[in-house]
Design a protein around this motif. Structure first.
Motif, short mmCIF file in Angstrom:
data_model
loop_
_atom_site.label_atom_id
_atom_site.label_comp_id
_atom_site.label_asym_id
_atom_site.label_seq_id
_atom_site.Cartn_x
_atom_site.Cartn_y
_atom_site.Cartn_z
N LEU A 223 0.73 -1.20 -0.09
CA LEU A 223 0.16 -0.12 0.15
C LEU A 223 0.79 1.43 0.03
CD1 LEU A 223 -2.75 1.56 0.18
CD2 LEU A 223 -2.70 1.04 2.47
N LEU A 224 1.86 1.25 0.86
CA LEU A 224 2.73 2.34 0.80
C LEU A 224 3.51 2.65 -0.40
CD1 LEU A 224 4.23 2.04 4.61
CD2 LEU A 224 2.61 3.74 3.87
N ALA A 225 4.21 1.58 -0.91
CA ALA A 225 4.74 1.63 -2.17
C ALA A 225 3.84 2.25 -3.48
CB ALA A 225 5.61 0.22 -2.33
N SER A 226 2.66 1.75 -3.19
CA SER A 226 1.64 2.16 -4.55
C SER A 226 1.35 3.59 -4.37
CB SER A 226 0.41 1.30 -4.39
OG SER A 226 -0.17 1.67 -3.39
N VAL A 227 1.26 4.21 -2.93
CA VAL A 227 0.45 5.51 -2.81
C VAL A 227 1.55 6.71 -3.03
CG1 VAL A 227 -0.64 6.97 -0.96
CG2 VAL A 227 -1.43 4.61 -1.52
N TYR A 228 2.75 6.36 -2.15
CA TYR A 228 3.62 7.60 -1.89
C TYR A 228 4.29 8.14 -3.08
CZ TYR A 228 1.96 8.18 2.89
OH TYR A 228 1.21 8.40 3.75
N PRO A 229 4.86 7.15 -4.07
CA PRO A 229 5.31 7.65 -5.22
C PRO A 229 4.37 8.50 -5.91
CG PRO A 229 6.19 5.29 -4.88
CD PRO A 229 4.99 5.76 -3.98
N ARG A 230 3.12 8.11 -6.04
CA ARG A 230 2.04 8.66 -6.73
C ARG A 230 2.07 10.17 -6.20
NH1 ARG A 230 -3.04 4.86 -7.09
NH2 ARG A 230 -2.05 2.80 -7.51
N ALA A 232 4.62 11.75 -4.59
CA ALA A 232 5.70 12.52 -5.06
C ALA A 232 5.47 13.07 -6.52
CB ALA A 232 6.80 11.78 -5.11
N ARG A 233 4.96 12.44 -7.36
CA ARG A 233 4.46 13.10 -8.82
C ARG A 233 3.86 14.15 -8.62
NH1 ARG A 233 4.68 7.37 -10.22
NH2 ARG A 233 2.24 7.41 -10.29
N VAL A 234 2.94 14.66 -7.61
CA VAL A 234 2.29 15.92 -7.63
C VAL A 234 3.23 16.65 -6.61
CG1 VAL A 234 0.22 14.83 -8.36
CG2 VAL A 234 0.60 15.07 -5.89
N GLU A 235 4.30 16.53 -6.34
CA GLU A 235 5.18 17.20 -5.65
C GLU A 235 4.90 17.37 -4.18
OE1 GLU A 235 6.62 21.05 -7.64
OE2 GLU A 235 4.95 20.37 -9.08
N VAL A 236 4.42 16.28 -3.57
CA VAL A 236 4.19 16.15 -2.13
C VAL A 236 5.80 16.01 -1.63
CG1 VAL A 236 3.23 14.77 -0.17
CG2 VAL A 236 1.77 15.66 -2.08
N THR A 237 6.22 16.59 -0.51
CA THR A 237 7.44 16.17 0.01
C THR A 237 7.20 15.58 1.44
OG1 THR A 237 7.60 18.41 0.62
CG2 THR A 237 8.48 17.93 -1.43
N ASP A 296 -5.80 14.57 -3.38
CA ASP A 296 -6.17 13.36 -3.68
C ASP A 296 -6.56 13.15 -5.20
OD1 ASP A 296 -6.93 10.54 -2.90
OD2 ASP A 296 -8.90 11.18 -3.34
N ARG A 297 -7.41 13.94 -5.54
CA ARG A 297 -7.93 14.17 -7.03
C ARG A 297 -6.77 14.25 -7.98
NH1 ARG A 297 -11.90 17.39 -4.39
NH2 ARG A 297 -10.98 19.40 -5.04
N GLU A 298 -5.79 15.11 -7.54
CA GLU A 298 -4.54 15.13 -8.44
C GLU A 298 -3.96 14.10 -8.62
OE1 GLU A 298 -0.99 18.42 -9.19
OE2 GLU A 298 -2.13 18.56 -7.46
N VAL A 299 -3.68 13.28 -7.55
CA VAL A 299 -2.99 12.15 -7.66
C VAL A 299 -3.87 11.11 -8.62
CG1 VAL A 299 -2.40 10.10 -6.34
CG2 VAL A 299 -1.80 12.41 -5.39
N ARG A 300 -5.01 10.93 -8.26
CA ARG A 300 -5.85 10.06 -9.26
C ARG A 300 -5.73 10.23 -10.59
NH1 ARG A 300 -9.34 6.87 -6.09
NH2 ARG A 300 -9.33 7.34 -3.64
N ARG A 301 -5.82 11.46 -10.93
CA ARG A 301 -5.89 12.11 -12.35
C ARG A 301 -4.53 11.92 -13.15
NH1 ARG A 301 -7.69 16.72 -11.28
NH2 ARG A 301 -5.75 18.07 -11.12
N THR A 302 -3.43 12.14 -12.11
CA THR A 302 -2.01 11.94 -12.76
C THR A 302 -1.78 10.45 -12.94
OG1 THR A 302 -1.08 13.89 -11.39
CG2 THR A 302 0.50 12.36 -12.09
N HIS A 303 -2.33 9.60 -11.88
CA HIS A 303 -2.06 8.11 -12.14
C HIS A 303 -2.79 7.61 -13.59
CE1 HIS A 303 -1.51 4.06 -10.89
NE2 HIS A 303 -2.85 3.82 -10.98
N ARG A 304 -3.95 8.00 -13.65
CA ARG A 304 -4.80 7.48 -14.81
C ARG A 304 -3.89 8.17 -16.10
NH1 ARG A 304 -9.50 9.47 -11.77
NH2 ARG A 304 -9.37 11.30 -12.89
N SER A 305 -3.34 9.27 -16.01
CA SER A 305 -2.56 9.94 -17.39
C SER A 305 -1.67 8.84 -17.44
CB SER A 305 -2.60 11.39 -16.92
OG SER A 305 -3.66 12.09 -16.81
N ALA A 306 -0.94 8.77 -16.30
CA ALA A 306 0.26 7.86 -16.62
C ALA A 306 0.06 6.58 -16.90
CB ALA A 306 1.15 7.72 -15.27
#
Length: 307
Positions: A223-230, A232-237, A296-306
């Protein structure tokens, strides 16, 4: 020394007492402020300013806790105390004990006590006040306070949390954990987690959160490995910090606003518990708060695009 100076000298102690009784940074700060107002308005100078202020902040905190109990019973999902990044009260001789007493695990145990038991335990067992001072603070006899303290000790001992004694080991393991988290390294995460590790979050219905706790090293690592890299792609630090006296981190959005905190319970060189506080109502004391739903919405949107 003026009353203002006396109060400011003792303010760290007063906050630390109130926070351990209340589990809320905001409510503890309010209790300390109310204590100052009562001290400033007192027509006479107390024989012991420390005892007077500790008793006052304790009584105020007990009253606040009694009203807070009803609200917490209606809380949506898992309730965690507000994250504390730095305990202002320092006592080098008891630093480890003080850190453990402010841990999320210890504060959750304190939630099981009555307000009076909690106050007596905090004053006596954490801050080593004498029974005469404890009795004065809670308005009970010394004999009654001894009974309250004994009952509280039994409750706390039954579930007392244990932590890795070596602080360097804790910090090194936490550093490896957050590195693996950033990289989405399932194997690296799994190696650091206890077999029965549990992960839970407090969103209070005000932010995206886990429907229930996730348990087991494999489940938590994936779960952690699937969520946090996503994220990071929307610049969460991820900004490492001590959280409630234990290794942890503050997560921020691209604008530096607080998204959530994470705290790790570590024992026997393994992470036993991971707790995240996501409820924005509990993060304001750390700075401007991010919009978790938008992220959360941005993460989901970015993941779908990727994908």
């Amino acid at each position: 020394m003026s009353r203002t100076d006396e109060f400011q000298t003792l303010r760290p102690l007063l906050f630390s007492i109130a926070y351990r009784i209340l589990g809320s940074v905001g409510e503890a700060e309010d209790a300390v402020q109310e204590t100052w107002l009562r001290f400033a308005a007192s027509p006479t100078q107390p024989t012991s300013v420390r005892a007077f202020l500790a008793a006052t902040v304790t009584r105020i905190s007990i009253d606040v806790l009694r009203s807070a109990r009803a609200r917490r019973e209606q809380y949506v999902g898992q309730w965690f105390p507000e994250p504390l990044i730095e305990d202002p009260y320092e006592d080098p001789a008891r630093s480890a004990e003080l850190a453990d007493s402010v841990s999320t695990a210890a504060l959750l145990l304190l939630e099981r006590l009555s307000p009076l038991e909690r106050a007596v335990f905090v004053l006596r067992e954490v801050f080593a006040f004498g029974y005469p001072e404890v009795a004065s603070a809670v308005g009970r006899s010394e004999a009654a306070c001894r009974q309250l303290a004994a009952r509280a000790r039994r409750h706390m001992a039954a579930g007392r949390p244990r932590f890795e004694a070596d602080r360097e080991v804790r910090e090194e393991l936490a550093s490896r954990f957050f590195d693996a988290l950033r990289e989405g390294d399932v194997a690296g995460l799994r190696e650091l987690l206890a077999a029965d590790v549990s992960m839970a979050g407090d969103g209070g219905g005000r932010a995206p959160q886990l429907a229930r706790a996730v348990t087991g090293a494999e489940n938590v690592a994936r779960l952690l490995a699937s969520v946090y890299p996503r994220m990071a792609r929307v610049e969460v630090t991820c900004e490492p910090h001590q959280v409630n006296g234990q290794p942890g981190a503050i997560f921020r959005d691209r604008d530096g606003r607080v998204l959530h905190t994470m705290a790790l319970d570590i024992l026997d060189r393994r992470i036993r518990m991971i707790r995240a506080v996501i409820n924005p109502d509990k993060l304001g004391h750390l700075g401007p708060v991010a919009d978790a739903w938008a992220i959360d919405r941005e993460v989901r949107r970015t993941h779908r695009s990727a994908g």
